[in-house]
Design an enzyme around this catalytic site. Sequence first.
Site, short mmCIF file in Angstrom:
data_model
loop_
_atom_site.label_atom_id
_atom_site.label_comp_id
_atom_site.label_asym_id
_atom_site.label_seq_id
_atom_site.Cartn_x
_atom_site.Cartn_y
_atom_site.Cartn_z
N ASP A 30 -46.12 19.01 -31.11
CA ASP A 30 -47.36 19.27 -30.43
C ASP A 30 -48.58 18.44 -30.86
OD1 ASP A 30 -47.78 21.76 -28.23
OD2 ASP A 30 -49.59 20.70 -28.85
N ILE A 31 -49.14 17.91 -29.66
CA ILE A 31 -50.27 17.13 -30.03
C ILE A 31 -51.56 17.78 -30.42
CG2 ILE A 31 -50.02 14.80 -29.02
CD1 ILE A 31 -51.15 15.89 -26.36
N ASN A 86 -45.00 30.33 -22.77
CA ASN A 86 -45.88 30.61 -21.70
C ASN A 86 -45.56 30.19 -20.20
OD1 ASN A 86 -47.65 30.89 -23.91
ND2 ASN A 86 -48.22 28.86 -23.93
N GLY A 92 -50.56 31.11 -19.41
CA GLY A 92 -51.10 30.07 -20.03
C GLY A 92 -50.27 28.88 -19.90
N GLN A 93 -49.45 28.74 -19.02
CA GLN A 93 -48.58 27.34 -19.03
C GLN A 93 -49.62 26.22 -18.67
OE1 GLN A 93 -45.04 27.79 -16.82
NE2 GLN A 93 -44.47 25.76 -17.31
N HIS A 99 -40.75 25.17 -21.76
CA HIS A 99 -40.67 24.63 -23.00
C HIS A 99 -40.91 25.88 -23.96
CE1 HIS A 99 -44.83 24.13 -21.22
NE2 HIS A 99 -45.16 24.69 -22.48
N HIS A 101 -42.79 26.91 -27.75
CA HIS A 101 -43.36 26.62 -28.77
C HIS A 101 -42.66 27.20 -30.23
CE1 HIS A 101 -47.00 25.50 -26.47
NE2 HIS A 101 -46.32 26.09 -25.76
#
Length: 113
Positions: A30-31, A86, A92-93, A99, A101
Amino acid sequence: MDDCIFCKISSKQVPSKIVYEDDSVMAFYDIEPQAPVHIVIIPKKHIKSLDHIIEQDKNLVGYIFLCAKKIASELGLKNGYRIVNNCGKLGGQTVDHIHFHLLGGRQLQWPPG
Ligand code: AMP
Ligand code: ZN
């Protein structure tokens, strides 16, 4: 999907730090990491969210969890980790490609914010 950032990552149009890839699944760092280890795991198939999976996706979604377990093991998360999905606005998507996390490397709190 032409304008989907995760489709672009899975097709390598957008670079990412890949930790796992096979024919149907990709995982990358994740960035904006929220933990010392924060991996995003996606199916290569564009599915908008968990709310959009259909019966024929059940093996794929189950397989993602097997990949998550394997990645967690390879990254040394032997004391535990968390998988988060999410879904939708209130969930909170922010990226509309399903995806999961994978978070680990510190004590995670419950409940989440
Ligand atoms: P969510 O908020 O659950 O939709 O998660 C989307 C996640 O994707 C966020 O944690 C972002 O930091 C991450 N993200 C967005 N763009 C990229 C990218 N190009 N490479 C890696 N992670 C990304
Ligand atoms: Zn997509």
